[in-house]
Motif scaffolding. Structure first.
Motif, short mmCIF file in Angstrom:
data_model
loop_
_atom_site.label_atom_id
_atom_site.label_comp_id
_atom_site.label_asym_id
_atom_site.label_seq_id
_atom_site.Cartn_x
_atom_site.Cartn_y
_atom_site.Cartn_z
N GLY A 40 20.01 6.60 2.05
CA GLY A 40 21.27 6.01 2.09
C GLY A 40 21.39 5.43 0.77
N ALA A 41 20.47 4.62 0.29
CA ALA A 41 20.38 3.77 -0.75
C ALA A 41 20.56 4.61 -2.15
N LEU A 42 19.72 5.83 -2.16
CA LEU A 42 19.85 6.72 -3.35
C LEU A 42 21.00 7.76 -3.18
N ALA A 43 21.53 7.94 -1.88
CA ALA A 43 22.81 8.80 -1.75
C ALA A 43 24.02 7.94 -2.21
N ALA A 44 23.58 6.65 -2.14
CA ALA A 44 24.93 5.93 -2.57
C ALA A 44 24.98 5.32 -4.26
N GLY A 45 23.61 5.98 -4.79
CA GLY A 45 23.70 5.94 -6.33
C GLY A 45 22.95 4.41 -6.73
N ASN A 46 21.94 3.97 -5.74
CA ASN A 46 21.27 2.77 -6.14
C ASN A 46 20.02 3.12 -6.69
N CYS A 47 19.43 2.14 -7.57
CA CYS A 47 18.03 1.80 -7.49
C CYS A 47 17.52 1.11 -6.56
N ALA A 48 16.12 1.62 -6.09
CA ALA A 48 15.78 0.99 -4.85
C ALA A 48 14.22 0.60 -4.95
N VAL A 49 13.74 -0.54 -4.45
CA VAL A 49 12.21 -0.97 -4.36
C VAL A 49 12.12 -0.77 -2.79
N VAL A 50 10.84 -0.28 -2.45
CA VAL A 50 10.73 -0.02 -1.15
C VAL A 50 9.33 -0.65 -0.92
N LYS A 51 9.55 -1.48 0.10
CA LYS A 51 8.42 -2.34 0.64
C LYS A 51 7.66 -1.89 2.09
N PRO A 52 6.78 -1.06 1.97
CA PRO A 52 6.45 -0.60 3.46
C PRO A 52 5.64 -1.64 3.95
N SER A 53 5.28 -1.57 5.25
CA SER A 53 4.60 -2.62 6.10
C SER A 53 2.90 -2.65 5.73
N GLU A 54 2.41 -3.55 5.36
CA GLU A 54 0.88 -3.90 5.30
C GLU A 54 0.31 -3.49 6.61
N LEU A 55 0.67 -3.64 7.79
CA LEU A 55 0.12 -3.23 9.06
C LEU A 55 0.07 -1.61 9.44
N ALA A 56 0.61 -0.80 8.48
CA ALA A 56 0.59 0.59 8.67
C ALA A 56 0.08 0.91 7.22
N PRO A 57 -1.34 0.72 6.94
CA PRO A 57 -1.69 0.59 5.51
C PRO A 57 -1.91 2.34 4.90
N ALA A 58 -2.26 3.04 6.06
CA ALA A 58 -2.45 4.49 5.56
C ALA A 58 -1.09 5.15 5.20
N THR A 59 -0.12 4.73 5.99
CA THR A 59 1.34 5.27 5.33
C THR A 59 1.65 4.50 4.30
#
Ligand code: NAD
Length: 496
Positions: A166-185
């Motif tokens: 959604g963020a990219l489709a709307a034309g934004n820059c984005a920072v993604v912060k994944p969860s540290e509790l799913a470290p492999a992903t």
């Protein structure tokens, strides 16, 4: 990923041309070690870098947006095994479930967005009141700037990437912060996203509380948070300092109402499917059953049969049954097992983080299992005498993320629709409303605010700008200028 964290930067930076972003290359085998993230740069520098990229206008063209979405799609298709292996390592997810609920799910979201994006972005004409004629009014959808997506561990791929779509489709820059509790992903996302997406516009920041706290000190143009309500409050407080709008995708206790007239065998299979998927660690999973009248005893037997049919007599040996994310959640869940009579399940193994699909009956509504979101494979059944009591039970508590009902009665469906409030309401099927891209996904009250999926994602990550245009040539506004003589006032009032 351990405590060390950072913004991952690709070793060979793709070309800066907005339309020449590379697509995924299927080079790394599923087991290839992922690159160690670079030393964590200052979050302020990361945001400043993305803001600068946004200011160049590179993210605005439809072509750039589509290129990003196609690159993300190719990544998911070409590296499906890599992501499935990461999800297996984090949560014991079967590859089929990983495809169904995470990888394939996100691909579908991308396809739906690619199909409709041009139409969703089209300016919309709006009628102009006679008093302002001649003039033209329209709405224009503009990107917000740099947005932050903070995701949780339970669907660590889907819940990082679907908001990013959604963020990219709307034309934004984005920072993604994944969860540290799913470290492999988290590591897989940090490795791959900057390699296939425009690295000037997208950054992945790994880490836990300190890293997220440092990010939240920055001024973003939108913060999209998925997780629990306690942290939701922290996120909203931090965002308020910058007047940054937030979307909060939270959780809570989602009830499943079961009436005696329903096909109880089918209802039990659907409930077991929705509840025990991902070992119950699904925000929209049925949290508990409200069994009306004498539906309870029959449903108990049907639920036990459904679990046996899906996971066999030893679910620990089933390839299709997941594991609890960590010991803390395992201990929290096993402490709830004494809160009712065990209908099926109850077995557990801390070393393997295994907790059997468990159904509890004769559960006291005031017991701990009914006071907190379970978020694991424990399904309490609470009995209520009739629909009135079920509705009173639901409305006396926090508004749920989802409400499910299994009933043969149209009157019950009508009453639940009119007399309860929840993020979503589904009859006959749990969890699946998420995969209808035309339906908004989000909570209400304690279960969250704002929503996304499909068109709503683009709306969430953009601003609807009002544009009014009136020619100067014919100055029809003269009437509205002071001095307001009696004649002018009379005319003005007639036009209004
Ligand atoms: P989590 O522990 O992974 O936390 C979510 C994110 O918040 C992570 O990225 C984490 O690093 C960050 N975080 C944690 N503590 C923080 C703090 N003090 N300050 C700043 N950031 C912090 O996931 P969780 O919260 O345990 O996720 C489970 C909850 O999320 C459940 O309540 C579930 O119902 C809900 N959930 C909701 C949805 C939805 O779409 N509505 C989806 C999945 C999960």
């Amino acid at each position: 990923m351990n405590a060390s964290s950072g913004v991952s930067t690709p070793t060979a930076a793709p070309t800066a041309a907005p339309t020449a972003t590379p697509t995924a290359t299927p080079t790394a085998p599923p087991t290839a070690p992922l690159s160690t993230p670079a030393a964590a740069p200052d979050p302020a520098a990361t945001v400043a870098r993305l803001n600068a990229a946004f200011a160049t206008g590179r993210t605005r063209p439809l072509a750039w947006r589509k290129t990003q979405l196609r690159a993300l799609r190719s990544l998911l298709v070409e590296q499906e095994e890599v992501f499935a292996a990461a999800l297996k390592a984090d949560l014991g997810k079967s590859p089929t479930e990983a495809y169904l609920t995470e990888i394939g799910f996100t691909v579908n979201e991308i396809d739906h967005t690619l199909r409709h994006l041009a139409r969703w972005l089209r300016p919309r004409r709006v009628p102009v009141p006679l008093a302002l004629a001649p003039a033209r009014a329209r709405t224009v959808r503009e990107p917000l700037g740099t947005v932050l997506v903070i995701s949780p561990w339970n669907y660590p791929l889907q819940l990082a990437l679907a908001p990013l779509v959604g963020a990219l489709a709307a034309g934004n820059c984005a920072v993604v912060k994944p969860s540290e509790l799913a470290p492999a992903t988290s590591a897989a996302l940090a490795h791959w996203l900057p390699r296939v997406l425009d690295p000037q516009a997208v950054a992945v920041v790994e880490g836990g509380v300190p890293e997220t706290t440092a990010l939240l000190e920055q001024r973003f143009d939108h913060v999209f948070y998925t997780g629990n309500g306690t942290v939701g409050r922290i996120v909203m407080t931090a965002a308020a300092r910058h007047l940054t709008p937030v979307t909060l995708e939270l959780g809570g206790k989602s009830p499943a109402v079961v009436e005696p007239g329903a096909d109880l065998a089918a209802a039990a299979r659907r409930i077991a499917w929705g509840k025990f998927m991902n070992a119950g660690q699904t925000c929209v999973a049925p949290d508990y059953v409200l069994a009306i009248g004498d539906a309870g005893p029959a449903l108990e037997a049907e639920l036990a049969a459904a679990v046996l049919e899906m996971y066999g007599d030893d679910p620990a040996a089933s390839e299709d049954y997941g594991r609890i994310v960590n010991e803390r959640h395992f201990d929290r869940l096993t402490a709830l097992l004494a809160d009712g009579r065990t209908v099926t399940g109850g077995g557990h193994d801390r070393a393997a983080r295994y907790l059997a699909p468990t159904v509890l009956a004769d559960v006291d509504p005031e017991s701990p299992v009914m006071r907190e979101e379970i978020f694991g494979p424990v399904l309490p059944i609470v009995r209520v005498p009739d629909l009135d009591a079920a509705i009173a039970f639901i409305t006396a508590r926090d508004k749920p993320l989802a409400l499910y009902a299994f009933t043969a009665s149209a009157q019950t469906r009508r009453r639940l629709t009119a007399e309860t409030s929840s993020g979503a309401l589904a009859f006959g099927i749990p969890n699946a409303h998420l995969s209808v891209p035309g339906l908004p996904f989000g909570g209400v009250g304690e279960s969250g605010q704002g929503g996304y999926h499909g068109r709503l994602s683009v709306e969430t990550f953009s601003h609807t700008k009002a544009v009014l245009s009136k020619p100067l040539a014919l100055d029809t506004l003269r009437l509205a200028y002071p001095p307001f003589t009696a004649a002018r006032t009379r005319l003005l009032r007639r036009f209004m």
